[in-house]
Enzyme design. Structure first.
Site, PDB file in Angstrom:
ATOM      1  N   CYS A  64       7.317  -1.535   8.595  1.00 53.85           N
ATOM      2  CA  CYS A  64       6.679  -1.731   7.286  1.00 53.85           C
ATOM      3  C   CYS A  64       7.738  -2.258   6.314  1.00 53.85           C
ATOM      4  CB  CYS A  64       6.092  -0.411   6.781  1.00 53.85           C
ATOM      5  SG  CYS A  64       5.463  -0.552   5.109  1.00 53.85           S
ATOM      6  N   MET A 110       0.833  -1.204   0.000  1.00 51.22           N
ATOM      7  CA  MET A 110       0.000   0.000   0.000  1.00 51.22           C
ATOM      8  C   MET A 110       0.873   1.261   0.000  1.00 51.22           C
ATOM      9  SD  MET A 110      -2.778  -1.618  -0.029  1.00 51.22           S
ATOM     10  CE  MET A 110      -3.928  -0.275  -0.035  1.00 51.22           C
ATOM     11  N   GLY A 128      -1.393 -13.203   6.138  1.00 53.34           N
ATOM     12  CA  GLY A 128      -2.361 -14.288   6.037  1.00 53.34           C
ATOM     13  C   GLY A 128      -1.794 -15.633   6.439  1.00 53.34           C
ATOM     14  N   ILE A 150       3.659 -10.252  14.285  1.00 53.67           N
ATOM     15  CA  ILE A 150       4.625  -9.590  13.443  1.00 53.67           C
ATOM     16  C   ILE A 150       3.931  -8.739  12.371  1.00 53.67           C
ATOM     17  CG2 ILE A 150       6.486 -11.294  13.656  1.00 53.67           C
ATOM     18  CD1 ILE A 150       5.484 -12.617  11.058  1.00 53.67           C
ATOM     19  N   ASN A 151       4.692  -7.807  11.821  1.00 62.80           N
ATOM     20  CA  ASN A 151       4.248  -7.104  10.622  1.00 62.80           C
ATOM     21  C   ASN A 151       4.366  -8.086   9.443  1.00 62.80           C
ATOM     22  OD1 ASN A 151       3.543  -5.059   8.774  1.00 62.80           O
ATOM     23  ND2 ASN A 151       4.613  -3.530  10.003  1.00 62.80           N
TER      24      ASN A 151
HETATM   25  C1  SIN Z   1       1.236  -0.182   4.076  1.00 68.05           C
HETATM   26  O1  SIN Z   1       0.403   0.718   4.204  1.00 68.05           O
HETATM   27  O2  SIN Z   1       2.057  -0.120   3.170  1.00 68.05           O
HETATM   28  C2  SIN Z   1       1.272  -1.350   5.010  1.00 68.05           C
HETATM   29  C3  SIN Z   1       1.800  -0.942   6.317  1.00 68.05           C
HETATM   30  C4  SIN Z   1       2.740  -1.932   6.923  1.00 68.05           C
HETATM   31  O3  SIN Z   1       2.910  -3.049   6.416  1.00 68.05           O
HETATM   32  O4  SIN Z   1       3.349  -1.599   7.937  1.00 68.05           O
END
Ligand code: SIN
Length: 300
Positions: free
Chosen positions: A129, A72, A214, A188-189
């Protein structure tokens, strides 16, 4: 009657099932829906100091069953505009945790302070991120420490730190957060990943790299929760691949005091009630009176 209330880093939750930072946390109304559907707390989409557009499409692709890669790019309206969403989310009646990012420790602190002023019950620092400049912060425990210290100086609410497996040692990053005064860590992220289209011979995502979430990442997440639980004194919040009560219980047995769900929301808001009911039924069946009896029970 089984007790499901938990206390995580100074925050009391009616149950341990939280909405993770992600697409649902973009508006106050959606976060209210999560609360009404049974979430114990909600975490907002990550918000930074200024409006940010994020990457162009395609930004999301399903790569395996119940598993997605997203890039994103941290799109958000900036904390000043987002404060209204925090106020609306508060009407849901459960703790609202604002996910915060910035380009420097000072920027994290400024955003966190504004989030607290708007009513945040806690902040979760996104230093992980996997596909933006923010993710590099976590690679240096010294920088994690600086970010947490800067935020702790400016806010009175609990400070959580979201970590990922995209580092040599998640335990080192967790220790740095703990030593700097963090009240809990979230693990975790998403896992840094990519996917290539064999017909066009090109990466599918506009940013080439993204973060895998997921079902595919659950064993990695459980391993990280287990390691952090063993190494730290502060609570661990588990997130990654939780779709069923059994997934949630696995995280809890590894050491999670609470868990978060994001990708499972693709199945609808009913997931909160299903998870809470399923965890309760499991505890009853096993003869436990309190969920805290099973936190970290997989450790021998
Ligand atoms: C995003 O908005 O790119 C995802 C945020 C993240 O994975 O920390």
């Amino acid at each position: 009657m089984v007790r499901l209330e938990v206390e995580v880093g100074g925050l009391r939750l009616r149950n341990p099932v939280m909405l993770a930072s992600g697409v649902v946390g973009v508006t106050g109304k959606l976060m209210m829906r999560a609360a009404e559907a049974g979430a114990g707390a909600v975490v907002t989409k990550s918000v930074g100091p200024e409006r940010r557009a994020g990457y162009g499409n395609p930004t999301m692709v399903e790569v395996l069953p119940e598993s997605y890669i997203n890039c994103m790019g941290l799109p958000n309206p900036g904390i000043d505009e987002f404060t209204e969403e925090i106020r609306v989310a508060k009407r849901g009646g459960v703790p609202v945790i604002v996910s915060v990012f910035g380009g420097s420790p000072e920027e994290f602190a400024v955003v966190a302070e504004k989030a607290e002023d708007a009513g945040a019950d806690a902040v979760e620092l996104n230093v992980s991120c996997p596909h933006t400049e923010v993710g590099v912060l976590e690679r240096e425990p010294r920088v994690v420490r600086q970010v947490v210290e800067a935020v702790k100086k400016r806010v009175g609410v609990p400070v959580f730190v979201k970590l990922s497996s995209n580092v040599t040692s998640i335990v080192e990053a967790g220790r740095a957060a703990e030593e700097a005064g963090a009240d809990a860590v979230t693990a975790i992220n998403t896992v840094r990943a990519m996917v290539i289209d064999v017909e066009t011979c090109r990466p599918i995502l506009s940013n080439r790299f993204g973060g895998l979430s997921g079902a595919a990442i659950k064993p990695i997440a459980v391993r990280c929760v287990y390691e952090l639980y063993e190494a730290l004194k502060i609570p661990v919040i588990g997130v990654g691949g939780i779709f069923s009560w059994a997934d949630a219980v696995e995280h809890i047995l590894a050491g999670a005091s609470a868990i978060q769900v994001a990708t499972a929301l693709t199945k609808g808001f009913s997931v909160f009630k299903e998870l809470v009911d399923g965890i309760r039924a499991y505890l009853e069946r096993k003869g436990f009176k309190d969920i805290r009896e099973v936190v970290g029970a997989a450790h021998v």
